[in-house]
Design a protein around this motif. Structure first.
Motif, short mmCIF file in Angstrom:
data_model
loop_
_atom_site.label_atom_id
_atom_site.label_comp_id
_atom_site.label_asym_id
_atom_site.label_seq_id
_atom_site.Cartn_x
_atom_site.Cartn_y
_atom_site.Cartn_z
N GLN A 326 0.82 -1.21 0.00
CA GLN A 326 0.00 0.00 0.00
C GLN A 326 0.86 1.26 0.00
OE1 GLN A 326 -3.50 -0.26 2.77
NE2 GLN A 326 -2.79 -2.36 3.06
N VAL A 327 1.96 1.25 0.73
CA VAL A 327 2.87 2.41 0.73
C VAL A 327 3.46 2.59 -0.66
CG1 VAL A 327 4.97 3.40 1.70
CG2 VAL A 327 3.40 2.12 3.17
N ILE A 328 3.91 1.49 -1.26
CA ILE A 328 4.48 1.54 -2.61
C ILE A 328 3.46 2.11 -3.60
CG2 ILE A 328 5.32 0.14 -4.55
CD1 ILE A 328 6.41 -1.82 -2.32
N ASN A 329 2.22 1.65 -3.51
CA ASN A 329 1.19 2.10 -4.44
C ASN A 329 0.86 3.58 -4.26
OD1 ASN A 329 0.94 -0.40 -5.65
ND2 ASN A 329 -0.78 -1.06 -4.38
N VAL A 330 0.85 4.05 -3.01
CA VAL A 330 0.60 5.48 -2.78
C VAL A 330 1.67 6.32 -3.47
CG1 VAL A 330 0.61 7.31 -1.04
CG2 VAL A 330 -0.71 5.23 -0.64
N ILE A 331 2.93 5.97 -3.24
CA ILE A 331 4.02 6.74 -3.84
C ILE A 331 3.99 6.65 -5.36
CG2 ILE A 331 6.53 7.01 -3.96
CD1 ILE A 331 6.67 5.85 -1.11
N TYR A 332 3.76 5.45 -5.87
CA TYR A 332 3.71 5.24 -7.32
C TYR A 332 2.61 6.09 -7.96
CZ TYR A 332 2.88 2.78 -11.73
OH TYR A 332 2.70 2.47 -13.06
N ASN A 333 1.43 6.09 -7.36
CA ASN A 333 0.31 6.87 -7.91
C ASN A 333 0.58 8.36 -7.82
OD1 ASN A 333 -1.12 4.53 -8.51
ND2 ASN A 333 -2.20 4.51 -6.56
N LYS A 334 1.24 8.79 -6.74
CA LYS A 334 1.54 10.21 -6.58
C LYS A 334 2.62 10.68 -7.57
CE LYS A 334 -1.38 10.97 -3.27
NZ LYS A 334 -2.57 11.84 -3.48
N VAL A 335 3.52 9.78 -7.94
CA VAL A 335 4.49 10.11 -8.98
C VAL A 335 3.78 10.24 -10.33
CG1 VAL A 335 6.50 9.29 -10.28
CG2 VAL A 335 6.45 9.07 -7.79
N ASN A 336 2.88 9.31 -10.59
CA ASN A 336 2.18 9.32 -11.87
C ASN A 336 1.28 10.54 -12.04
OD1 ASN A 336 3.29 7.04 -13.01
ND2 ASN A 336 1.72 5.66 -12.24
N ASP A 337 0.71 11.04 -10.93
CA ASP A 337 -0.16 12.22 -11.08
C ASP A 337 0.59 13.52 -10.85
OD1 ASP A 337 0.01 12.76 -8.32
OD2 ASP A 337 -1.95 11.92 -7.85
N GLY A 338 1.91 13.43 -10.66
CA GLY A 338 2.74 14.63 -10.56
C GLY A 338 2.85 15.23 -9.17
N THR A 339 2.20 14.62 -8.18
CA THR A 339 2.26 15.16 -6.81
C THR A 339 3.65 14.97 -6.21
OG1 THR A 339 -0.07 14.60 -6.52
CG2 THR A 339 1.17 15.10 -4.54
N ILE A 340 4.28 13.82 -6.48
CA ILE A 340 5.66 13.56 -6.09
C ILE A 340 6.52 13.61 -7.34
CG2 ILE A 340 7.28 11.87 -5.14
CD1 ILE A 340 5.07 10.83 -3.36
N PRO A 341 7.53 14.49 -7.41
CA PRO A 341 8.39 14.54 -8.60
C PRO A 341 9.19 13.24 -8.76
CG PRO A 341 8.65 16.51 -7.24
CD PRO A 341 7.87 15.52 -6.43
N LEU A 342 9.34 12.79 -9.97
CA LEU A 342 10.11 11.57 -10.22
C LEU A 342 11.53 11.68 -9.69
CD1 LEU A 342 10.47 8.79 -11.52
CD2 LEU A 342 10.98 9.96 -13.69
N ILE A 343 12.09 12.88 -9.76
CA ILE A 343 13.47 13.05 -9.30
C ILE A 343 13.63 12.71 -7.82
CG2 ILE A 343 13.22 15.52 -8.70
CD1 ILE A 343 16.10 15.87 -9.80
N ARG A 344 12.54 12.85 -7.02
CA ARG A 344 12.63 12.48 -5.61
C ARG A 344 12.90 11.00 -5.46
NH1 ARG A 344 14.26 12.59 -2.63
NH2 ARG A 344 12.96 11.87 -0.93
N ILE A 345 12.27 10.19 -6.30
CA ILE A 345 12.49 8.74 -6.23
C ILE A 345 13.92 8.41 -6.65
CG2 ILE A 345 11.64 6.48 -6.94
CD1 ILE A 345 9.64 8.31 -5.37
N GLU A 346 14.37 9.02 -7.72
CA GLU A 346 15.71 8.76 -8.21
C GLU A 346 16.76 9.15 -7.17
OE1 GLU A 346 16.43 7.15 -10.87
OE2 GLU A 346 14.43 7.08 -11.73
N GLU A 347 16.57 10.31 -6.53
CA GLU A 347 17.52 10.75 -5.49
C GLU A 347 17.59 9.74 -4.35
OE1 GLU A 347 16.88 15.62 -5.83
OE2 GLU A 347 15.74 14.42 -4.39
#
Length: 466
Positions: A326-347
């Motif tokens: 569920q945590v993974i899915n929240v972050i994944y969905n927030k990246v896809n809708d632009g709420t979390i920038p992809l660069i945050r995951i890469e960092e």
């Protein structure tokens, strides 16, 4: 159709289909990276099915163990070896072993009672005493298969009656420079055993009148600027392991969010101002300071956007299903809708991998390409765990030359069982008797085996438990 028109037509087709293929490939890679940012805990002295799948299929980055997971030294070593065996990517395996009242290893489970930080840093205030205890505890963690200690506390003992710090004697001293010195000694002894340490709770929990486990914790009127001194001094001395921002609200630093959810504190102050280059981890996200004031999704989103690299939960399930998923899915969905920038995951992903490489959690054996033909099938080994010997079973699509090599967790070759020997088509069985190339018994632990034929290779993990 002219050459130019043909190329334009093909270009349009590529524009239409590429997003689909890109999305498919990217989503798999993205979820694997996000999963490395997730740690969870579990109950009991054995792995349950959810944790096994979290490790092997969902690729979570680590687990945290507590007193209820530990019954004796042999049991915890086997449990940690099992965790490593199931993990898709070598995991962080963490415990809170500060000493004294916050110590998962003690006389009740086969170890020994230890002094509190306050006794070491204030009552004794001796380098030798602190170093001796840190060395003892580091040896325990090493022998039991841990690679992370969520300690030492870098909080200054501003308020001796602070419920989560002072009353439990978790701070070394009311003098920030003494806290720095004893933290430094503690860290040195654990790094000598290749154990990662974690400073907590940034920007300082020592003045708090509340306990963030139990609810909102406001340090705005009690916090002192000098509580930053241990962190600043350690970072200036190249500390780059892990730092834990606390669930601590300080309006002087951020008028809206507690430190763990604050970009102003976690990124602007800790990283940009202090120059911290290591990994940041939240305190337990199920603590009441967060769970009672933020929704599940909002808490996770704010924590990631604040700059945290690891999201820590101490449980396994939420509403009967995998909490990690569920945590993974929240972050994944927030990246896809632009709420979390992809660069945050890469960092975060890059910082986590660098830390795992630095402490040899990920080694060369993990980075070897696995080029495997469809019919080259591995049936694992049995028994697993094993005592005196185990049988590795695999299937060959044709008669071919095969090599079988056993490695330890550092990627060092232990035993070459077969060296390019010809084997028949179909099922083959190879026995390893737990001896190295010098025919000497190897110690208990996790081992990897590599079955190769030409450019094709298969890998497996096994546990030797004596």
């Amino acid at each position: 159709m002219s050459f130019v028109k043909t190329n334009i037509f093909l270009f349009i087709i590529l524009l239409c289909v590429m997003p689909f293929f890109y999305s498919t490939i990217f989503s798999q890679t993205l979820k694997e990276k996000i999963a490395q940012m997730v740690w969870v805990g579990f109950s009991g002295t054995r792995l349950n099915d959810t944790i096994k799948i979290d490790l092997s299929k969902r690729n979570i980055g680590g687990v945290i163990l507590f007193a209820n997971n530990i019954s004796n030294p042999n049991q915890i070593k086997l449990l940690n070896d099992t965790i490593k065996m199931f993990a898709k990517t070598p995991p962080f395996i963490a415990v809170d072993q500060e000493g004294g009242k916050v110590a998962r290893f003690n006389s009740t489970n086969g170890f020994a009672n230890t002094y509190t930080a306050y006794q070491l840093g204030t009552v004794f205030n001796s380098e030798d005493s602190t170093r001796k205890q840190a060395k003892l505890m580091a040896n325990w963690l090493l022998q039991c298969g841990f690679n992370v200690n969520l300690a030492p506390v870098a909080d200054v003992n501003v308020n001796p009656n602070s419920p989560a710090i002072g009353k439990l004697e978790r701070s070394f001293s009311s003098n920030p420079f003494n806290v720095y010195l004893h933290d430094k000694i503690f860290i040195e002894e654990f790094e000598n055993k290749n154990i990662i340490t974690c400073l907590k709770h940034f920007p300082g929990h020592g003045s708090a009148l509340q306990d963030s486990h139990l609810g909102f914790t406001d340090i705005s009127n009690t916090w002192q600027q000098y509580e930053l001194t241990p962190y600043q001094n350690l970072i200036n001395n190249d500390y780059s392991n892990i730092i834990m921002p606390g669930h601590l609200y300080n309006s002087k630093l951020d008028e809206i969010y507690p430190a763990s959810l604050s970009k102003k504190v976690t990124t602007d102050l800790l990283r940009n101002n202090f120059g911290f280059k290591g990994v940041t981890i939240t305190d337990g996200m199920n603590m009441q300071a967060i769970s009672a004031n933020y929704s599940f999704e909002d808490g996770i989103t704010l924590a990631v956007n604040a700059g945290n690299d690891i999201i820590l939960y101490t449980g396994t399930l939420r509403y009967g299903s995998s909490l990690a998923q569920q945590v993974i899915n929240v972050i994944y969905n927030k990246v896809n809708d632009g709420t979390i920038p992809l660069i945050r995951i890469e960092e975060s992903y890059n910082r986590i991998l660098e830390l795992k490489k630095k402490f040899k959690i990920i080694t060369s054996i993990e980075n070897i390409a696995k080029e495997t033909p469809p019919d080259f099938i591995l049936y694992q080994n049995y028994p697993n765990p094993f005592n005196s010997s185990t049988t590795i079973v695999f299937n060959l699509p044709a008669r071919q030359n095969v090599s079988v090599i056993i490695y330890n967790q550092l990627g060092e070759k232990i035993k070459e069982i077969l060296n390019n020997e010809e084997l028949p088509v179909g099922e083959n069985k190879i026995v390893w008797n737990g001896l190295n190339d010098d025919n000497k018994p190897v110690s208990s632990g996790v081992y990897l085996y590599r079955i190769s034929s030409g450019r094709n290779a298969l890998y497996g993990k096994m546990i030797l438990q004596k």
